[in-house]
Scaffold this motif. Structure first.
Motif, PDB file in Angstrom:
ATOM      1  N   GLN A 197      29.947 -17.767 111.316  1.00  0.00           N
ATOM      2  CA  GLN A 197      30.926 -16.860 111.487  1.00  0.00           C
ATOM      3  C   GLN A 197      30.555 -15.399 112.215  1.00  0.00           C
ATOM      4  O   GLN A 197      29.601 -15.008 112.220  1.00  0.00           O
ATOM      5  CB  GLN A 197      31.554 -16.641 110.252  1.00  0.00           C
ATOM      6  N   ARG A 209      24.824  -3.925 100.275  1.00  0.00           N
ATOM      7  CA  ARG A 209      23.823  -4.865  99.408  1.00  0.00           C
ATOM      8  C   ARG A 209      22.671  -4.173  98.657  1.00  0.00           C
ATOM      9  O   ARG A 209      22.035  -4.365  97.645  1.00  0.00           O
ATOM     10  CB  ARG A 209      23.425  -5.722 100.354  1.00  0.00           C
ATOM     11  N   ASP A 247      31.775 -19.777  97.931  1.00  0.00           N
ATOM     12  CA  ASP A 247      32.397 -19.567  99.250  1.00  0.00           C
ATOM     13  C   ASP A 247      33.283 -21.032  99.421  1.00  0.00           C
ATOM     14  O   ASP A 247      32.514 -21.849  99.103  1.00  0.00           O
ATOM     15  CB  ASP A 247      31.376 -19.208 100.414  1.00  0.00           C
ATOM     16  N   VAL A 277      37.921 -19.009  95.922  1.00  0.00           N
ATOM     17  CA  VAL A 277      37.689 -18.043  95.158  1.00  0.00           C
ATOM     18  C   VAL A 277      39.014 -18.036  94.065  1.00  0.00           C
ATOM     19  O   VAL A 277      38.923 -17.783  92.911  1.00  0.00           O
ATOM     20  CB  VAL A 277      37.189 -16.730  95.825  1.00  0.00           C
ATOM     21  N   ASP A 294      34.411  -9.944  98.449  1.00  0.00           N
ATOM     22  CA  ASP A 294      34.174  -9.423  99.694  1.00  0.00           C
ATOM     23  C   ASP A 294      34.925 -10.411 100.881  1.00  0.00           C
ATOM     24  O   ASP A 294      34.497 -11.168 101.317  1.00  0.00           O
ATOM     25  CB  ASP A 294      32.650  -9.219 100.379  1.00  0.00           C
TER      26      ASP A 294
HETATM   27  N1  SAH Z   1      29.919 -11.067 101.660  1.00  0.00           N
HETATM   28  C1  SAH Z   1      29.407 -11.807 102.959  1.00  0.00           C
HETATM   29  C2  SAH Z   1      30.393 -11.934 104.094  1.00  0.00           C
HETATM   30  C3  SAH Z   1      31.926 -12.706 103.488  1.00  0.00           C
HETATM   31  S1  SAH Z   1      32.939 -12.855 104.950  1.00  0.00           S
HETATM   32  C4  SAH Z   1      28.400 -11.504 103.415  1.00  0.00           C
HETATM   33  O1  SAH Z   1      27.857 -10.075 102.818  1.00  0.00           O
HETATM   34  O2  SAH Z   1      27.383 -12.069 104.256  1.00  0.00           O
HETATM   35  C5  SAH Z   1      34.107 -13.773 104.202  1.00  0.00           C
HETATM   36  C6  SAH Z   1      33.747 -15.335 103.369  1.00  0.00           C
HETATM   37  O3  SAH Z   1      34.748 -15.661 102.721  1.00  0.00           O
HETATM   38  C7  SAH Z   1      33.433 -16.052 104.572  1.00  0.00           C
HETATM   39  O4  SAH Z   1      32.110 -16.927 104.356  1.00  0.00           O
HETATM   40  C8  SAH Z   1      34.567 -17.315 104.309  1.00  0.00           C
HETATM   41  O5  SAH Z   1      34.132 -18.665 104.606  1.00  0.00           O
HETATM   42  C9  SAH Z   1      34.768 -17.101 103.061  1.00  0.00           C
HETATM   43  N2  SAH Z   1      36.228 -17.387 102.499  1.00  0.00           N
HETATM   44  C10 SAH Z   1      37.579 -17.273 103.099  1.00  0.00           C
HETATM   45  N3  SAH Z   1      38.344 -17.758 102.265  1.00  0.00           N
HETATM   46  C11 SAH Z   1      37.908 -18.004 101.009  1.00  0.00           C
HETATM   47  C12 SAH Z   1      38.492 -18.452  99.993  1.00  0.00           C
HETATM   48  N4  SAH Z   1      39.913 -18.547  99.782  1.00  0.00           N
HETATM   49  N5  SAH Z   1      37.505 -18.639  98.973  1.00  0.00           N
HETATM   50  C13 SAH Z   1      36.433 -18.472  99.043  1.00  0.00           C
HETATM   51  N6  SAH Z   1      35.722 -18.291 100.286  1.00  0.00           N
HETATM   52  C14 SAH Z   1      36.477 -17.941 101.267  1.00  0.00           C
END
Ligand code: SAH
Length: 393
Positions: A197, A209, A247, A277, A294
């Motif tokens: 992504q 983090r 995720d 989620v 996040d």
């Molecule tokens: N916290 C991560 C970045 C998150 S980016 C890091 O530190 O690298 C947002 C993420 O949410 C993406 O990987 C995407 O696949 C996921 N995502 C989007 N909608 C979602 C949903 N409804 N439930 C779970 N994951 C989701």
């Protein structure tokens, strides 16, 4: 170079170094410039105010990348500007033995609107958000090979960021290494610049983090919207007893398992869960001590802001209803149009709806390699709060 004139009284923001000119501020054009053309911007009296890229058919008609003069951006120009940005990262101690992945150009924050440039060890990724910037990709790639030590490839990943213009992703120079990994604070992360992504990894959470590791020793942690497990690795290494990474993307969850294995945490149990989620939060098993929330940007533009705010409110309400007393919640928004105050107010609303009292412990942001120009506050897109839940009804 073609000159475009600004209407009388409309030059104030440019004189304050705000880099955008809306189409309504331009004196009527007899001939329309090419999409992405480099133009000189002048006041109504003809005084040169800067150099900009012209965009056809968008409300932001000009993005200024040089103030005060008209400059043809040749290879020497890019060498100067990218070199300057690299020197600024070196001033921050980047790269170093523990961290070789960083943002080299953060758009307006680095005076180059429409351009994102990330360095992943030996691979650079260019992500243009305007045709104008995209047209300079070959010059930029050549310059990057000269100025970034050890660089072996430059990849153009602009297909999804160009808002309607059709361009293909592809290599500009070199070849991509297989199973490419980068280092962040000593942790190993796989970065797939082609299929991952954004540009491949979320560099903007590096400092947050690191903060999480202060609070996870002996704790059970939820990393919701985990992507490749950035927060999870830090939590496990800091002594978390159990970490659940959730995720919805199968690819992200597979990469998350690779990340955890690559860092080989000796203690702690890890579960990689491929699920939405919002569905996951309906589970009764939500006895986490520390929560990381996040989500992706809920609003891509101002018209979606109201829906996005409702989305953040509902998500955080669910979390606050489920979290036990004393839990810490790291909650984030990366929507540019939801500003810091609005995000804060949204979390307050979520706490009221969840009937919980919370304390605010930290206000979080993006790291220093994602700088924000004081003339372009919109660049401050990542907001986070660490809150502690105090009571249950
Ligand atoms: N916290 C991560 C970045 C998150 S980016 C890091 O530190 O690298 C947002 C993420 O949410 C993406 O990987 C995407 O696949 C996921 N995502 C989007 N909608 C979602 C949903 N409804 N439930 C779970 N994951 C989701």
């Amino acid at each position: 170079m073609r000159q475009l004139r600004i209407k009388k009284g409309k030059e104030a923001s440019l004189l304050r170094f705000h880099p955008w000119v809306f189409s309504g501020a331009l004196v009527h054009l007899d001939t329309i410039p090419e999409n992405g053309e480099v133009v000189a911007v002048t006041s109504h009296t003809g005084q040169v105010l800067g150099t900009a890229h012209y965009s056809v058919g968008t409300s932001i008609a000009l993005r200024v990348f040089v103030f005060g003069k008209a400059v043809v951006p040749d290879r020497a120009f890019w060498k100067e500007r990218l070199g300057q940005a690299f020197a600024q990262r070196q001033q921050l101690g980047l790269p170093n033995a523990e961290t070789n992945a960083f943002r080299l150009i953060h758009g307006e924050g680095d005076g180059l609107p429409g351009l994102i440039l990330d360095i992943y060890g030996t691979v650079a990724v260019i992500q243009a958000h305007s045709i104008g910037m995209h047209l300079h990709r070959e010059d930029m790639a050549a310059v990057l090979m000269e100025i970034i030590p050890g660089l072996t490839a430059v990849y153009d990943k602009s297909a999804e960021s160009m808002h309607g213009a059709s361009v293909a992703n592809g290599l500009l120079i070199g070849t991509l290494p297989e199973n490419h990994t980068v280092l962040e604070n000593g942790f190993l992360f796989p970065v797939d610049v082609e299929k991952g992504q954004k540009t491949g990894f979320f560099l903007d959470q590096r400092d947050n983090r690191a903060l999480l590791s202060r609070y996870t020793k002996g704790k059970k942690v939820l990393n919701a919207f985990s992507y490749t497990g950035g927060f999870s690795v830090y939590a496990l290494q800091a002594g978390a007893t159990e970490v659940d990474s959730v995720d919805v993307s199968r690819k992200a969850i597979d990469a998350c398992e690779v990340t955890i294995a690559a860092n080989n945490p000796t203690k702690g149990k890890h579960n990689a869960i491929c699920e939405d989620v919002l569905t996951f939060l309906k589970n009764p098993m939500t006895d986490y001590d520390v929560w990381v929330i996040d989500p992706p940007a809920f609003a891509k533009n101002i018209n979606k802001r109201h829906n996005a705010v409702q989305g953040y409110r509902r998500l955080n309400q669910l979390v606050l209803e489920a979290a036990p007393v004393g839990a810490l919640i790291f909650t984030f928004s990366c929507s540019q149009v939801v500003d810091r105050q609005l995000f804060y107010d949204t979390i307050v609303a979520a706490a009221i709806d969840a009937k919980r009292t919370v304390q605010v412990l930290h206000h979080l942001s993006q790291p220093a390699d994602h700088p924000v120009s004081i003339h372009h506050p919109e660049g401050s897109y990542l907001k986070g709060l660490v809150i502690r839940v105090l009571n249950a009804e």
